[in-house]
Structures are given as C-alpha cells and as structure tokens.
Scaffold this motif. Structure first.
Motif, PDB file in Angstrom:
ATOM      1  N   SER A  73       0.776  -1.234   0.083  1.00  0.00           N
ATOM      2  CA  SER A  73       0.041   0.052   0.087  1.00  0.00           C
ATOM      3  C   SER A  73       0.826   1.318  -0.068  1.00  0.00           C
ATOM      4  CB  SER A  73      -0.875   0.022   1.104  1.00  0.00           C
ATOM      5  OG  SER A  73      -1.816  -0.928   1.061  1.00  0.00           O
ATOM      6  N   GLY A 368      -6.983   2.221  -4.382  1.00  0.00           N
ATOM      7  CA  GLY A 368      -6.703   1.268  -3.340  1.00  0.00           C
ATOM      8  C   GLY A 368      -7.793   0.475  -3.230  1.00  0.00           C
ATOM      9  N   LYS A 397      -7.165   6.113  -1.031  1.00  0.00           N
ATOM     10  CA  LYS A 397      -6.088   5.010  -0.397  1.00  0.00           C
ATOM     11  C   LYS A 397      -6.927   3.651  -0.167  1.00  0.00           C
ATOM     12  CE  LYS A 397      -2.934   7.900  -1.069  1.00  0.00           C
ATOM     13  NZ  LYS A 397      -2.300   8.522  -0.034  1.00  0.00           N
ATOM     14  N   ASP A 398      -6.374   3.098   0.712  1.00  0.00           N
ATOM     15  CA  ASP A 398      -6.914   1.755   1.159  1.00  0.00           C
ATOM     16  C   ASP A 398      -7.878   2.002   2.169  1.00  0.00           C
ATOM     17  OD1 ASP A 398      -5.644  -0.178  -0.615  1.00  0.00           O
ATOM     18  OD2 ASP A 398      -4.037  -0.439   0.718  1.00  0.00           O
TER      19      ASP A 398
END
Length: 654
Positions: A73, A368, A397-398
């Motif tokens: 990540s 993500g 993002k994640d």
C-alpha cells in the motif's frame, strides 16, 4: 611458456573483473526475488534499489519493485516504478500491470489518466471481469458521488503511531488489531512492513459521552508473538474467530516456498471467563491463506477471504456452514457477482443482512481498496447489485474492515489515508442516511411486423434525447430485442428503421423511479398484399370508425380513416368491398341490428359521395350477431372488451 601462462592468467582475471559486477547484480536480483516471494517487501525493496542504483534495468525488475510497494500500500512509490515499466518497456507490459498502474494513479486522484490505462487493460483483457466492469461503468465517479455524504467520520482516539485496524464489537467493548509494541524491551519486526507484529487490544466505548477507557491487551491465550487480527465474536461473547499467522503449538508453519500463510482460529470462553487454546479451522492450509472471518446473523455461516485453489483473484470471499456440533461444511466460493480477478477481502454482515466488503478488483472505486455493499440474500437477481458506499468512507487510498451497528448507526472502518496517526488508522463514524436507491430506467422492447407479429431481426433501433442527440444506435439480432439505459425524468425518442417498412418513432417519458419500460415497436410494411376476404381495416391499421351515441352520421375523426379506404380504392380500380357494421350487446337485439344497418349505409354513401362507383361498394349491418369475444347478452365484460365488438369491417370481395 611462462610468459604465455602469465598472459592467460591476466586474461582470466580481466574477464572475471568484467563479468563479476553482472554476476553480482544477478545474485542480488535472485535474492530480491526470494525476499519478494516470501512477502519480505521491505528487504526486497532495499535489494532491488541497490541493483537499480548500479544502472541495471529490466521489465521484471520494475514489475517486482513496483509490486513490492503496491502490495504494501505504498502507492506513490509503486506509481514511480510502474511508470518506469510502462515508459521503458511498453512491449513487455502485461495487462495486469496496466491495471495496477491505473489503480496507483487513482490513489493520487489522477482519474482521467487512470481511465486511459484501464482502457488499455480492458482492450487486452476481454474475459476479465474487471475489464467488463470498467466498460459498463465509465461514469463511476458520478455513481460514487451519488452515494457520498451519508457518513460523518473522525479519526478514533485509540490510534497509535503504528498500524491500527480491524475492529470488532464485543459487548460494550471494541476489539482491534495493532502493531503497537507495549513490551518496550524487544520489538519483533515483521519483514512485510518493518513494523512490530499485530496483537489484539480491547477498549470500552462509552456511547453517551463518546469516550473510550484505557486500552489493554486482549487475552494472552489469543495473542502470540506473531500476527493476530480481524476478530469476530458470537453474540453471547463466548466464541471468537480471528486471523493469525500459521502458528500452531509453538511451531511456525510454511508453504512449499517457505512462506508463512494466514489461518483462521477459533477459541471458546469457559464459565470462568478464560479463553481456550485456539484451534485451527479444518479448511486452513499451509499452502494458502484463510483470513478475516465474519458471521451471519444466525451464526450458522462463517464468511472469510482466501486465495485457496478455485479462487478467481488474489483473494476471494468464501462462505462455509457451521454445523450444530461446531464442525464445518465445505467452503463455497461466493461467485463472480462478488469476486473478481483482483482482491476481495474483509467481509462483514450487518444486522439487516447486508454484506460489506473491500475490493480493489472493482474499477468503480476511488483507488486502493474501497468498501462495497450488496444484499446478502436478495429476493430478485436485480437486487444483487454491488454498490460503492461512497465518500467519506472511501478515499483514494486503502479503505477496509468496515463494521456498523445498524441500531445505533455507529461503526468503524480502517484506512491508510493521508492525515492519519500511523500506517493504518481506525476511523469511527455515524451513519446519517441509509443507502440511496439510484434511479435507473431501462427502455426495452420487441421489434415485430405489425400485421403478422413476426420478429424483425436486422432492424436498426436508435434512441435520441430531447435535444435530438443520438444516445445509441443498434441493429437487433435474431431475437429482435433492444435494451437501452436512460436517465430518469427525461424525454426520449425511440426510432425503428427497416428496409421495406415504414419508419416508426415513439416518444418515451421517464419518471423519477427505477423501472423497465416495455416499448415494443410494431413496423408496418410499405407495400402490403391483400386477398379476397381480408379486412382492409386491419391491413390499413384503421382507427375504429366511431359514431355518436344512437347516431349514424359520419364524424370528423371517422372521415380521416375513411379517406385511407377511398385512397386505396382509387389506386386499385377493380377492387370491390363490403362494409360490415357491428355493435356490442348492449340494448335490444332488433334495435342494434337496425342501428348497424343505418351506420353501414351511411359509411357506404360517404365513400360513394367521395368518388367511388356505386357498383364497387356494398354494406350491411350485422348488429351484435358476430362478436369477437364472449361479451354477448347477459355478460359482465369490462368497457374495453365491449369496445372490441363495436367495429366496422371493410371486406375485400374482389
């Protein structure tokens, strides 16, 4: 001789000194690949970077280096090396790397550029579900925006400067995973991300004051010196399922390559409040990972994520039955409606039977891992829709490990988005609104011959908006059907064109609700055949010849229809017809016969008055003697059924 030997020795030394750097780089690459295969991403990165600094380049090097960041990540660094791959070795880029590059671009919110590489991926991956999803939903940002704004989030005060994620409800407590090292004496470092191994921690939450008690470690029986994460508890709090490294009875298990995989363990609490020694579930394996358990509301099904044989992607969601005696059935893949060639993980079942999970395989995301939701047990297949729950839960993002208490609307999720305290942070939220039901309209229909009802394949069907802009144009196949998604509360024109037929256009107005509008199109032949005994009214598709109540005077609307009959008789000068007038069964039989006779004569006279020879047309009234249905005397039919019997026929006699 000695001089010759000396020269040979010098040549060997020279060749060795030339080849040695290359030999050294190859050894480093081999070492890095071994580290990478064992998920030792931090070590692999360091080794690969040393090779790059020496000037060594290859497509495989950039792929592995990018992956070592991507799977950890670290998307900004992954982006750098995927870009090197795409620019330096365009002929060696595998389709999967266009996908990963596109995903990495999304994490920097470079969505247009991401779409460019998703299109490259889609062009090279026709049978890939992710490619199909991309082609079907190019306006995914708009779809995400539609669901956005339904949650109010904040960074939870239980976070540390390390990784914190994967919450679970446990009575009044919240149990979560953290790599914080409270021992202070010795850190056990994981080579995946250079942080301490994860343990489970718990904290009590006071919903009235929105505050948390002091954080403490969960049971020492559950926590080990390796990873523990993503727990789920039964409602009575007496059973826990959780994820742990393959670590049984003090021994660390590995697969064929020496990699330690993840397993799900179960532990039960006795009457004294002590947890039993965790047991590995029977479908675990040294050769693949099983992780992130979730329970159905009746606690008879366990859901989890795994890359076991038969998985479609990097990890799929599975379900397995829990028997009354605590044993398990056979794990079952949840299918391609949910699973893609990417990663589906972190399932959670809410009290209203909604399945929440995270995925980076569905392109309809912000970057993500994104959180999605679907109806776990839909009544109809149409309800099995995978929906991105939108911002602010999802980011570039994640975003993962979503849980919610549907009663209080309070929940948690995890994310590595910018602005957090550690690598992964836990965010609390309050759900302000339920899932929004998008308004989707489908226009569809069958294309047929108006007179014979035969299917008309190869018909061109075009859909235009109110500005006369073309939305779609297709040529229908053998089934002679068309389908088009359109907007709500809008106006559209559907046009059908086929050689030998009159072009037909229909107006369609859509409402503000999801529905399918059946819009069949029956085309009329430009040139029609007619035989003795045929009804010219049907061939010409005449509207009914109406008369005023108890009257036989030709009305204005009837004159429009009779003009069509007159035009045909003028074109075909030898044609002879008989006008037959019918009534419904209301009223006296004799009266209806007389009324129909008067109407037939009135119709015949009108046609004669408009230029047709008297010897070419006759008429008679048949009253209610020849109904087209069972709506005769002493029946109780509806108005439309009686209407069918009030008709005029123009029968071709010659």
């Amino acid at each position: 001789m000695r001089k010759h030997l000396l020269k040979s020795l010098l040549l060997v030394i020279l060749l060795f000194s030339i080849n040695n750097p290359l030999f050294s780089q190859e050894k480093k690459l081999q070492k890095a690949k071994e580290q990478f295969d064992r998920y030792q991403y931090i070590d692999a990165q360091e080794t690969y970077l040393k090779v790059v600094k020496k000037g060594y380049k290859s497509a495989e090097l950039f792929m592995n280096l990018g992956d070592s960041y991507y799977f950890n990540s670290q998307f900004e660094d992954a982006l750098k090396w995927y870009k090197e791959l795409v620019n330096s070795y365009p002929d060696q880029v595998k389709p999967e790397y266009y996908f990963r590059y596109a995903q990495a671009l999304k994490t920097k919110e470079r969505y247009e550029e991401s779409n460019t590489y998703m299109q490259k991926f889609a062009d090279l991956s026709e049978n890939d579900q992710r490619a199909e999803l991309f082609k079907k939903g190019e306006d995914y940002i708009k779809q995400i925006d539609f669901q956005s704004g339904r949650f109010e989030i904040k960074n939870a005060p239980i976070n540390s400067v390390f990784s914190d994620f994967g919450t679970a409800f446990y009575a009044k407590n919240v149990v979560f995973s953290s790599s914080r090292d409270t021992l202070m004496l010795k850190k056990t470092i994981h080579q995946w991300n250079d942080e301490a191994f994860l343990n489970l921690f718990e904290v009590e939450y006071d919903s009235v004051n929105d505050s948390y008690s002091k954080i403490k470690r969960f049971s020492g029986v559950i926590n080990s010196k390796f990873h523990e994460s993503t727990p789920v508890f039964t409602k009575d709090g007496k059973t826990i399922y959780f994820t742990r490294n393959n670590f049984d009875k003090g021994k660390l298990g590995r697969d064929e390559k020496g990699t330690n995989k993840l397993k799900i363990y179960r532990s039960k609490k006795n009457d004294e409040g002590r947890w039993s020694e965790p047991e590995s579930l029977p479908f675990n394996s040294d050769q693949y990972s099983v992780a992130h358990p979730a329970l159905s509301n009746d606690e008879k099904i366990l859901y989890f994520s795994s890359d076991m044989p038969g998985s479609k992607g990097l990890s799929d969601l599975y379900e397995v039955a829990i028997m009354n005696d605590g044993t398990f059935g056979e794990p079952k893949n949840m299918g391609e409606v949910i699973n893609t060639e990417g990663k589906e993980t972190f399932p959670f079942i809410s009290a209203d039977d909604q399945l929440y999970f995270s995925s980076n395989g569905r392109h309809i995301g912000l970057g993500g891992l994104d959180v999605y939701v679907t109806n776990l047990d839909p009544k109809t297949q149409e309800e099995k829709e995978i929906i991105n729950i939108g911002k602010p839960i999802n980011s570039s993002k994640d975003d993962f490990a979503f849980i919610v208490d549907t009663a209080s609307k309070i929940g948690y999720f995890s994310s590595n988005r910018d602005g957090g305290k550690g690598g992964d942070d836990i965010y609390s939220f309050v759900q302000l609104e339920d899932l929004k039901k998008p308004c989707e309209i489908t226009i569809s229909g069958l294309i047929t011959d108006k007179d014979t009802n035969a299917l008309l394949p190869d018909t061109k069907v075009s859909v235009y908006n109110s500005n006369n802009d073309l939305i779609q144009s297709v040529v229908v196949g053998e089934e002679a059907t068309y389908t088009q998604l359109v907007k709500c509360k809008s106006k559209y024109f559907v046009r059908a064109e086929k050689e030998g037929y009159t072009t037909l256009e229909k107006l369609v107005n859509t409402l503000d609700k999801t529905e399918t509008l059946d819009t069949p199109l029956a085309l009329e032949k430009k040139i029609k055949s007619a035989d003795v005994g045929d009804d010219l009214a049907k061939i010409l598709s005449l509207q009914p010849i109406y008369f005023d109540f108890n009257g036989a005077q030709i009305r204005l609307d009837a004159k429009v229809e009779l003009a069509k009959v007159i035009e045909v008789m003028n074109q075909y000068t030898t044609m002879k017809i008989e006008v037959r007038s019918h009534t419904d069964s209301h009223g006296d039989d004799a009266y209806n016969l007389d009324l129909s006779e008067r109407r037939a004569k009135s119709t015949v006279q009108y046609i004669i008055d408009n230029g047709i020879s008297v010897d070419r047309i006759t008429g008679k009234g048949l009253g209610e003697t020849q109904p087209v249905n069972d709506c005769g005397n002493d029946t109780n039919c509806d108005k439309q059924e009686y209407q069918l019997n009030r008709r005029s026929e123009f029968i071709i006699m010659k």
